[in-house]
Design a protein around this motif. Structure first.
Motif, PDB file in Angstrom:
ATOM      1  N   THR A 111       0.825  -1.215   0.000  1.00  0.00           N
ATOM      2  CA  THR A 111       0.000   0.000   0.000  1.00  0.00           C
ATOM      3  C   THR A 111       0.853   1.258   0.000  1.00  0.00           C
ATOM      4  O   THR A 111       0.496   2.255  -0.632  1.00  0.00           O
ATOM      5  N   GLU A 112       1.990   1.240   0.678  1.00  0.00           N
ATOM      6  CA  GLU A 112       2.852   2.423   0.672  1.00  0.00           C
ATOM      7  C   GLU A 112       3.507   2.614  -0.694  1.00  0.00           C
ATOM      8  O   GLU A 112       3.695   3.748  -1.133  1.00  0.00           O
ATOM      9  N   GLU A 113       3.853   1.520  -1.362  1.00  0.00           N
ATOM     10  CA  GLU A 113       4.417   1.644  -2.707  1.00  0.00           C
ATOM     11  C   GLU A 113       3.370   2.200  -3.668  1.00  0.00           C
ATOM     12  O   GLU A 113       3.688   3.000  -4.542  1.00  0.00           O
ATOM     13  N   LYS A 114       2.119   1.780  -3.515  1.00  0.00           N
ATOM     14  CA  LYS A 114       1.051   2.290  -4.366  1.00  0.00           C
ATOM     15  C   LYS A 114       0.846   3.782  -4.115  1.00  0.00           C
ATOM     16  O   LYS A 114       0.630   4.548  -5.031  1.00  0.00           O
ATOM     17  N   ASP A 115       0.905   4.201  -2.840  1.00  0.00           N
ATOM     18  CA  ASP A 115       0.725   5.616  -2.510  1.00  0.00           C
ATOM     19  C   ASP A 115       1.879   6.456  -3.067  1.00  0.00           C
ATOM     20  O   ASP A 115       1.675   7.596  -3.500  1.00  0.00           O
ATOM     21  N   LYS A 116       3.076   5.913  -3.062  1.00  0.00           N
ATOM     22  CA  LYS A 116       4.235   6.652  -3.578  1.00  0.00           C
ATOM     23  C   LYS A 116       4.133   6.848  -5.087  1.00  0.00           C
ATOM     24  O   LYS A 116       4.552   7.880  -5.611  1.00  0.00           O
ATOM     25  N   LYS A 117       3.612   5.831  -5.789  1.00  0.00           N
ATOM     26  CA  LYS A 117       3.457   5.952  -7.244  1.00  0.00           C
ATOM     27  C   LYS A 117       2.372   6.943  -7.577  1.00  0.00           C
ATOM     28  O   LYS A 117       2.412   7.690  -8.485  1.00  0.00           O
TER      29      LYS A 117
END
Length: 117
Positions: A111-117
């Motif tokens: 979820t954090e990787e998705k938010d960063k993208k």
């Protein structure tokens, strides 16, 4: 005379003592009892939810020692019940703690990787 076996008590233990202990337990009716299914499921559920919440809201380096303390506390609880003749599971709740921690970390990472993208 030649009935010497290895046991949890001693490496060289008379086999007739094992038979005598079994007979005494049968005569006295003192058997180990399994906890109810509800108690087993409830303890597993509580441990998994606590581990998941700790690992979701705290940093991993803080959550991991707390989860380990929960596991140690559960082990001591199970050990205390064992002294009273109740055989509470240890392996599945321990695996549940570990699984909840790992899956929460994976979920947070995704979820954090998705938010960063």
């Amino acid at each position: 005379m030649f009935d010497i076996v290895a046991s949890p008590v001693d490496e060289n233990y008379p086999g007739v003592e094992i038979h005598a202990t079994v007979m005494a337990n049968i005569i006295q009716g003192s058997f180990m009892q399994d906890p109810s299914t509800i108690r087993t499921i409830a303890s597993l559920l509580v441990l998994v939810v606590v581990a998941a919440l700790l690992s979701m809201f705290l940093k991993p380096f803080i959550a991991l020692p707390l989860i380990l303390l929960c596991g140690i506390g559960y082990f001591l609880y199970a050990f205390g019940l064992f002294g009273q003749g109740i055989n509470l599971e240890i392996v599945r709740p321990s695996l549940g703690l570990l699984g909840a921690f790992v899956f929460s970390l994976i979920y947070k990472y995704i979820t954090e990787e998705k938010d960063k993208k």
